[in-house]
Scaffold this active site. Structure first.
Site, PDB file in Angstrom:
ATOM      1  CG  HIS A 113      -1.417   1.377   1.606  1.00 37.19           C
ATOM      2  ND1 HIS A 113      -0.834   2.159   2.583  1.00 37.19           N
ATOM      3  CD2 HIS A 113      -2.446   2.103   1.110  1.00 37.19           C
ATOM      4  CE1 HIS A 113      -1.485   3.306   2.670  1.00 37.19           C
ATOM      5  NE2 HIS A 113      -2.472   3.285   1.798  1.00 37.19           N
ATOM      6  CG  ASN A 115      -2.351   8.170   0.731  1.00 34.92           C
ATOM      7  OD1 ASN A 115      -2.106   9.016   1.566  1.00 34.92           O
ATOM      8  ND2 ASN A 115      -3.315   8.283  -0.151  1.00 34.92           N
TER       9      ASN A 115
END
Length: 306
Positions: A113, A115
């Site tokens: 992940h 971001n």
């Protein structure tokens, strides 16, 4: 905060989305990203703005990979964004970001992940408040020390130009943020997490966000390349699906980005793109003592890798 600065952040994020999608598709070699461009009208909906949601499914390497860009505006900051900064309640906001989650097919390739995001909160008669945030983290099912060391070495090295305290601080923040309190375990082996970054000034804060965004591929691609052809069977597949349940639990219960998107009236399909395509739960599952599956427990506690 000038419109030129905001535009520079936007252009970087669009380029980052393009680069990550191109490289992940090249590694997969079978599937391509489908793009779903969308727009919102703040006059009739909670949010204005739009974005590009890109999803790759049923690939040779990646069972599902989603890489989203969004640039949205709203009349009021949602509760998830003001819980730790109540002084921002009632302000208009503008949010730009790229968020991605990769769920590989092979259980020996970790889920990942990343971001990176930029917020501005404005109120008439008050100085605009802006900040950067983001990070990346790794969630293995069958961890290899070489992979974990490489992941954290990349994280450490990209932090070096920003001061000796940067990696330890944001590594610790990641361990604490991606923690499932109801399970008393980390989501994976961590990485970096930062938020509310503005003290170094715009240029330095923006530079760090770019270093994190660019560092994701440097950290993840070698791991995927190393593990994607590892042989596995039904046992490993079922364990992967079971452990994906932890990912779902975290994202729906604790993740600030998911809560922000849902509370602000964001685009549900894009927000829930992070969910794995297949997952299972099993009541009171306990791995066999001494098994490869039981070994994972040793990695679900904060550890100093560097």
């Amino acid at each position: 905060m000038s419109s030129i600065q905001v535009e520079s952040v936007k252009q970087y994020l669009l380029q980052l989305q393009d680069t990550i999608c191109q490289q992940l598709a090249a590694i997969d070699g079978q599937a391509e990203f489908f793009e779903d461009a969308w727009q919102r009208d703040e006059k009739t909906e909670k949010l204005g703005g739009g974005g590009r949601s890109r999803v790759l499914t049923e690939g040779a390497v990646f069972e599902q990979a989603g890489v989203n860009f969004s640039h949205v505006t709203g009349a009021q900051m949602p509760a998830s964004a003001t819980a730790h900064r109540p002084e921002l309640a009632g302000r208009r906001f503008e949010a730009l970001g790229v968020s991605l989650v990769v769920h590989p097919k092979n259980p020996f390739v970790p889920t990942s992940h990343a971001n990176v995001r930029f917020f501005i909160a404005e109120k008439e008669g008050a100085v605009p408040v802006w900040w950067f945030g983001g990070g990346f983290d790794l969630t293995p099912f069958y961890p290899f020390d070489d992979d974990c060391l490489h992941w954290h070495q990349v994280a450490h090295d990209l932090c070096v130009p920003f001061g000796p305290e940067t990696y330890p601080q944001y590594k610790k923040w990641c361990d604490e943020y991606f923690f499932l309190k109801h399970r008393d375990e980390t989501r994976g082996v961590g990485g970096l997490f930062f938020d509310d970054l503005n003290q170094p000034g715009f240029e330095q804060s923006f530079a760090f966000m770019q270093a994190v965004g660019n560092g994701y591929l440097d950290a993840y691609v070698p791991i995927v390349t190393r593990r994607k052809d590892t042989e596995y069977g039904e046992r490993e597949r079922q364990f992967q699906l079971y452990r994906r349940g932890r990912y779902v639990e975290f994202n729906l219960v604790f993740d600030r980005g998911t809560l922000f998107g849902l509370q602000s009236g964001g685009r549900t399909e894009s927000i829930l793109m992070s969910m794995p395509p297949l997952v299972r739960w099993q009541y009171n599952y306990q791995p066999e003592a001494g098994s490869a599956e039981a070994r994972l427990n040793d990695y679900l506690v904060p550890r100093d890798w560097i």
